[in-house]
Design a protein around this motif. Structure first.
Motif, PDB file in Angstrom:
ATOM      1  N   MET A  57       0.797  -1.226   0.000  1.00 13.65           N
ATOM      2  CA  MET A  57       0.000   0.000   0.000  1.00 13.65           C
ATOM      3  C   MET A  57       0.831   1.278   0.000  1.00 13.65           C
ATOM      4  N   PRO A  58       1.925   1.375   0.766  1.00 10.84           N
ATOM      5  CA  PRO A  58       2.693   2.627   0.721  1.00 10.84           C
ATOM      6  C   PRO A  58       3.214   2.950  -0.675  1.00 10.84           C
ATOM      7  N   ALA A  63       2.797   6.180  -5.738  1.00  4.02           N
ATOM      8  CA  ALA A  63       2.721   6.226  -7.195  1.00  4.02           C
ATOM      9  C   ALA A  63       1.430   6.895  -7.648  1.00  4.02           C
ATOM     10  N   VAL A  64       0.301   6.509  -7.037  1.00  5.93           N
ATOM     11  CA  VAL A  64      -0.973   7.101  -7.431  1.00  5.93           C
ATOM     12  C   VAL A  64      -1.008   8.582  -7.072  1.00  5.93           C
ATOM     13  N   HIS A 225       8.048   5.708 -18.113  1.00  3.84           N
ATOM     14  CA  HIS A 225       7.740   5.423 -16.715  1.00  3.84           C
ATOM     15  C   HIS A 225       8.364   6.496 -15.838  1.00  3.84           C
ATOM     16  N   PHE A 226       7.939   6.518 -14.589  1.00  5.11           N
ATOM     17  CA  PHE A 226       8.360   7.545 -13.653  1.00  5.11           C
ATOM     18  C   PHE A 226       8.666   6.885 -12.317  1.00  5.11           C
ATOM     19  N   SER A 227       9.010   7.702 -11.311  1.00  3.03           N
ATOM     20  CA  SER A 227       9.475   7.139 -10.053  1.00  3.03           C
ATOM     21  C   SER A 227       8.900   7.923  -8.886  1.00  3.03           C
ATOM     22  N   ALA A 228       8.521   7.215  -7.822  1.00  2.30           N
ATOM     23  CA  ALA A 228       8.045   7.836  -6.584  1.00  2.30           C
ATOM     24  C   ALA A 228       8.824   7.230  -5.430  1.00  2.30           C
ATOM     25  N   ARG A 229       9.285   8.065  -4.524  1.00  2.00           N
ATOM     26  CA  ARG A 229      10.074   7.582  -3.390  1.00  2.00           C
ATOM     27  C   ARG A 229       9.155   7.097  -2.275  1.00  2.00           C
ATOM     28  N   VAL A 230       9.489   5.932  -1.706  1.00  7.66           N
ATOM     29  CA  VAL A 230       8.666   5.288  -0.690  1.00  7.66           C
ATOM     30  C   VAL A 230       9.538   4.954   0.517  1.00  7.66           C
ATOM     31  N   SER A 231       9.092   5.361   1.694  1.00  6.75           N
ATOM     32  CA  SER A 231       9.783   4.946   2.916  1.00  6.75           C
ATOM     33  C   SER A 231       9.583   3.452   3.123  1.00  6.75           C
ATOM     34  N   TYR A 246      14.567   3.819   2.251  1.00  5.63           N
ATOM     35  CA  TYR A 246      13.580   4.123   1.217  1.00  5.63           C
ATOM     36  C   TYR A 246      13.832   3.232   0.001  1.00  5.63           C
ATOM     37  N   GLU A 247      12.847   3.215  -0.894  1.00 11.56           N
ATOM     38  CA  GLU A 247      13.029   2.612  -2.208  1.00 11.56           C
ATOM     39  C   GLU A 247      12.247   3.444  -3.210  1.00 11.56           C
ATOM     40  N   ASP A 248      12.540   3.280  -4.469  1.00 16.11           N
ATOM     41  CA  ASP A 248      11.870   4.048  -5.506  1.00 16.11           C
ATOM     42  C   ASP A 248      10.909   3.149  -6.263  1.00 16.11           C
TER      43      ASP A 248
END
Length: 317
Positions: A57-58, A63-64, A225-231, A246-248
């Motif tokens: 979910m994170p 991304a959304v 494509h694109f990237s969003a940073r996630v803890s 974190y991961e992307d």
């Protein structure tokens, strides 16, 4: 909203042995995406759903939220009153919608009742105006005529081709549609196919593309494509290993609308390359399709903007 979601997720795995949670996630990662007919959910029970939600979910939320932010920037004076999250599962896209606009009434549709039940539990007291409804996805899917926004995130790859087309067709009746898939070559191709379907249905593409014409990318040579940073949570680190905090999350998306809105002049489609005295921007533009622009100090304000530009940003120059 991000912190509230993380707090809600943190309590999910209480009482579930860490090894069991990790094994559930590993099994679901291996078997879930792309192989699940809509009448046979792989999410078998609350333990499966809890582990998968805590893990995924994170990333889905981030991304959304990034895709919705790009769309919202093109319609700054509009907000959806009604939102349908098709295949929404535990509701990550609904959380992202609530983080983007105030007050939309959301309906989450999914075929997996355990996911809907857990989504309702997570949202209780935080997202009060959400309806959770079991619904097969495919032929026969009908959305209300007054739907402002439809989100379909990380779902198209789970559907048979005919069901995928039916879902996109149903979504195309809304005022705005935002579709998100994994940022893989296959995910991009599903977004590309859906994009063509949305354009054929009369919608205008407003993000990420700067036009509604054919995508200039040659399939098999590259993908958008694109990237969003996630803890990363402790469960992420347990399953994936590594020590980074974190991961992307890589994702592909398209946003289309019937509203009076236009796309950005150009979009940054790769991570900008900062060199001494210059910035290299890979852009998708309405006129030149894909091109690389070199912005130097002599460009003044544009150079300062380029140094701050990020992958996925609109580029106005």
């Amino acid at each position: 909203m991000h912190d509230e979601l993380r707090t809600a997720l943190a309590g999910l795995l209480d009482g579930l042995p860490p090894k069991q949670a990790a094994q559930a996630v590993e099994r679901l990662i291996a078997n879930y995406r792309g192989r699940t007919p809509t009448d046979a959910p792989v999410l078998r029970d609350r333990g499966d759903v809890a582990a998968y939600a805590a893990y995924r979910m994170p990333a889905t939320f981030e991304a959304v939220r990034a895709a919705l932010a790009a769309f919202a920037a093109r319609v700054p004076d509009w907000s959806p009153a009604t939102h349908v999250d098709v295949g929404g599962g535990t509701g990550a896209a609904t959380w992202a919608t609530a983080a983007t606009w105030d007050g939309p009434r959301s309906t989450v549709l999914d075929w997996a009742q355990p996911a809907l039940d857990l989504g309702r539990e997570l949202a209780a007291g935080i997202l009060p105006d959400v309806t959770w409804r079991r619904q097969a996805l495919g032929d026969g899917l009908v959305l209300p005529d007054d739907t402002d926004l439809v989100t379909v995130s990380y779902v198209l790859g789970e559907l048979r081709p005919e069901d995928r087309r039916a879902v996109v067709s149903a979504a195309a009746g809304a005022r705005a549609v935002v579709l998100i898939e994994p940022g893989t070559p296959e995910g991009y191709l599903r977004i590309r196919e859906a994009r063509e379907q949305l354009v054929a249905a009369g919608l205008r593409i407003v993000a990420p593309c700067p036009h509604s014409a054919a995508c200039p990318i040659v399939p098999g040579e590259d993908w958008c494509h694109f990237s969003a940073r996630v803890s990363r949570s402790s469960l992420h680190r347990q399953v994936k290993g590594g020590s980074l905090a974190y991961e992307d999350e890589k994702f592909s998306y398209v946003a289309a609308t019937r509203l009076p809105a236009g796309p950005a002049a150009a979009r940054v489609v790769r991570k900008p390359q900062i060199r001494k005295g210059q910035v290299l921007l890979d852009l998708c533009t309405a006129d030149d399709a894909l091109r690389r622009e070199t912005v130097t100090k002599r460009h003044g304000a544009a150079y300062r903007e380029a140094r701050d530009a990020a992958w996925g940003d609109a580029w106005p120059h």
